[in-house]
Design a protein around this motif. Sequence first.
Motif, PDB file in Angstrom:
ATOM      1  N   LEU A   1       0.725  -1.045   0.113  1.00 50.37           N
ATOM      2  CA  LEU A   1      -0.035   0.071  -0.115  1.00 50.37           C
ATOM      3  C   LEU A   1       0.927   1.356   0.112  1.00 50.37           C
ATOM      4  O   LEU A   1       0.490   2.371  -0.775  1.00 50.37           O
ATOM      5  CB  LEU A   1      -0.981  -0.167   1.298  1.00 50.37           C
ATOM      6  N   ASN A   2       2.028   1.198   0.690  1.00 47.31           N
ATOM      7  CA  ASN A   2       2.834   2.429   0.917  1.00 47.31           C
ATOM      8  C   ASN A   2       3.413   2.654  -0.509  1.00 47.31           C
ATOM      9  O   ASN A   2       3.446   3.903  -1.109  1.00 47.31           O
ATOM     10  CB  ASN A   2       4.211   2.078   1.779  1.00 47.31           C
ATOM     11  N   LEU A   3       3.718   1.716  -1.236  1.00 50.19           N
ATOM     12  CA  LEU A   3       4.432   1.791  -2.878  1.00 50.19           C
ATOM     13  C   LEU A   3       3.443   2.404  -3.452  1.00 50.19           C
ATOM     14  O   LEU A   3       3.458   3.217  -4.338  1.00 50.19           O
ATOM     15  CB  LEU A   3       5.014   0.602  -3.318  1.00 50.19           C
ATOM     16  N   LYS A   4       2.175   1.738  -3.626  1.00 49.99           N
ATOM     17  CA  LYS A   4       1.249   2.100  -4.544  1.00 49.99           C
ATOM     18  C   LYS A   4       0.653   3.511  -4.375  1.00 49.99           C
ATOM     19  O   LYS A   4       0.467   4.173  -5.153  1.00 49.99           O
ATOM     20  CB  LYS A   4      -0.094   1.269  -4.539  1.00 49.99           C
ATOM     21  N   LEU A   5       0.509   3.979  -2.898  1.00 53.17           N
ATOM     22  CA  LEU A   5       0.192   5.319  -2.734  1.00 53.17           C
ATOM     23  C   LEU A   5       1.255   6.317  -3.186  1.00 53.17           C
ATOM     24  O   LEU A   5       0.850   7.379  -3.728  1.00 53.17           O
ATOM     25  CB  LEU A   5      -0.065   5.307  -1.276  1.00 53.17           C
ATOM     26  N   ALA A   6       2.540   5.961  -3.048  1.00 55.81           N
ATOM     27  CA  ALA A   6       3.438   6.776  -3.814  1.00 55.81           C
ATOM     28  C   ALA A   6       3.430   7.066  -5.105  1.00 55.81           C
ATOM     29  O   ALA A   6       3.530   8.125  -5.518  1.00 55.81           O
ATOM     30  CB  ALA A   6       4.915   6.428  -3.234  1.00 55.81           C
ATOM     31  N   GLN A   7       3.374   5.801  -5.704  1.00 59.88           N
ATOM     32  CA  GLN A   7       3.257   5.964  -7.111  1.00 59.88           C
ATOM     33  C   GLN A   7       1.910   6.864  -7.688  1.00 59.88           C
ATOM     34  O   GLN A   7       1.726   7.507  -8.699  1.00 59.88           O
ATOM     35  CB  GLN A   7       3.101   4.595  -7.924  1.00 59.88           C
ATOM     36  N   THR A   8       0.733   6.596  -6.993  1.00 59.80           N
ATOM     37  CA  THR A   8      -0.493   6.973  -7.110  1.00 59.80           C
ATOM     38  C   THR A   8      -0.260   8.651  -7.101  1.00 59.80           C
ATOM     39  O   THR A   8      -0.856   9.401  -7.805  1.00 59.80           O
ATOM     40  CB  THR A   8      -1.773   6.798  -6.425  1.00 59.80           C
ATOM     41  N   VAL A   9       0.407   9.227  -6.110  1.00 59.91           N
ATOM     42  CA  VAL A   9       0.646  10.523  -5.591  1.00 59.91           C
ATOM     43  C   VAL A   9       1.480  11.356  -6.813  1.00 59.91           C
ATOM     44  O   VAL A   9       0.898  12.189  -7.237  1.00 59.91           O
ATOM     45  CB  VAL A   9       1.201  10.768  -4.256  1.00 59.91           C
ATOM     46  N   PHE A  10       2.567  10.544  -7.239  1.00 61.16           N
ATOM     47  CA  PHE A  10       3.255  11.082  -8.307  1.00 61.16           C
ATOM     48  C   PHE A  10       2.657  11.095  -9.477  1.00 61.16           C
ATOM     49  O   PHE A  10       2.767  12.075 -10.363  1.00 61.16           O
ATOM     50  CB  PHE A  10       4.568  10.199  -8.439  1.00 61.16           C
ATOM     51  N   SER A  11       1.754   9.994  -9.955  1.00 63.90           N
ATOM     52  CA  SER A  11       0.964  10.212 -11.260  1.00 63.90           C
ATOM     53  C   SER A  11       0.039  11.279 -11.128  1.00 63.90           C
ATOM     54  O   SER A  11      -0.284  11.827 -12.127  1.00 63.90           O
ATOM     55  CB  SER A  11       0.411   8.921 -11.474  1.00 63.90           C
ATOM     56  N   PHE A  12      -0.774  11.462 -10.107  1.00 64.13           N
ATOM     57  CA  PHE A  12      -1.653  12.363  -9.882  1.00 64.13           C
ATOM     58  C   PHE A  12      -1.061  13.687  -9.973  1.00 64.13           C
ATOM     59  O   PHE A  12      -1.774  14.586 -10.947  1.00 64.13           O
ATOM     60  CB  PHE A  12      -2.406  12.205  -8.370  1.00 64.13           C
ATOM     61  N   VAL A  13      -0.089  14.234  -9.524  1.00 63.90           N
ATOM     62  CA  VAL A  13       0.641  15.333  -9.641  1.00 63.90           C
ATOM     63  C   VAL A  13       1.180  15.754 -11.002  1.00 63.90           C
ATOM     64  O   VAL A  13       0.927  16.689 -11.715  1.00 63.90           O
ATOM     65  CB  VAL A  13       1.709  15.519  -8.390  1.00 63.90           C
ATOM     66  N   ALA A  14       1.649  14.608 -11.523  1.00 62.56           N
ATOM     67  CA  ALA A  14       2.112  14.810 -12.967  1.00 62.56           C
ATOM     68  C   ALA A  14       1.023  14.891 -14.015  1.00 62.56           C
ATOM     69  O   ALA A  14       1.385  15.466 -15.185  1.00 62.56           O
ATOM     70  CB  ALA A  14       2.918  13.334 -13.357  1.00 62.56           C
TER      71      ALA A  14
END
Length: 316
Positions: free
Chosen positions: A75-88
């Motif tokens: 969950l930690n990894l997926k949330l980090a990737q989701t936050v990055f993709s959301f901002v990008a």
Amino acid sequence: MALRIIRSSINVFFDGYQSFTSIAALLVLPASTSILLSQAMVPLSEPVIKTISLRLSAMFLAARFPASAEFFELLNLKLAQTVFSFVATLPLVLTLLLVAKACVVVVVCGGRRCQQGSLPLSAALRLYRSILPTHLFNSFVVLSANATVFIFLFLVFNAADVLGLASNSALLLLLSAAGAVLYSVVIANSTVICNLAIVVAAVDGCGGLLPVLKACFLVRRHASTALALALPANLGMAAVEALFQYRVIRQYNVSGELSSSLLWEAISIVYFYALLIVLEVVMNCKLYEACTLANKHEHEQDQGELKPEEKAALFV
């Protein structure tokens, strides 16, 4: 009901194929490109994602979540990737993608067709003023849903720690599995409501909180239907994302060059992804119509079951 809505959505999509392909090619394609490329840039942006992941890990540890639980590591990894993709992808999502969704709603719910590649931009831009604040409020809803699940899991794991059950690995595994199921159900329902709220905002001309509340009211008795409709669309987009990673990103990493054949394959996959996004909006529009008709029919049945004196008192 879900199969009927899917068949109706496919019929509407092919009936207005020229309109929807124009919307996908001119408006959705740049946004879908940014979404797929943002996921491909995850390995290149490892320092940023690692920083986000460390912040999330610190939050989980402060909340006394079990550090050894695989669920929280994933969950930690997926949330980090989701936050990055959301901002990008935020600039193109807030502009072109929302305008494209407004165009789809105009075509489906307004009965308008694009002729000779033209788009109903004038009507879509009027709807955009309602869709934009609704999309921003949807982001707050999804964030609140995540926070609610985390608070509940925080209470559960801390209660297990107080009762001396935290040392039981089998119990921690069971709690982690239950937490994964709970998290998936909450996020799936909140996503369905947020997608339907976009259509409500466009059709009713309202924005912010009101479309979300009306979307909750519409799906309150049709949650299983809404989830059944969201499943094939999400699986299709996930399959296209995996195909893009395997056929484009992997081939580019192996060869080290972007050949013409690889470029055209990438464009084809991105365009297909854009068509899936358009089809998802069409399905949400048909879901809105089906839920509205069903609720109206139920209201008429309730009115018919009332006695004459009760009807008079209700009207008064």
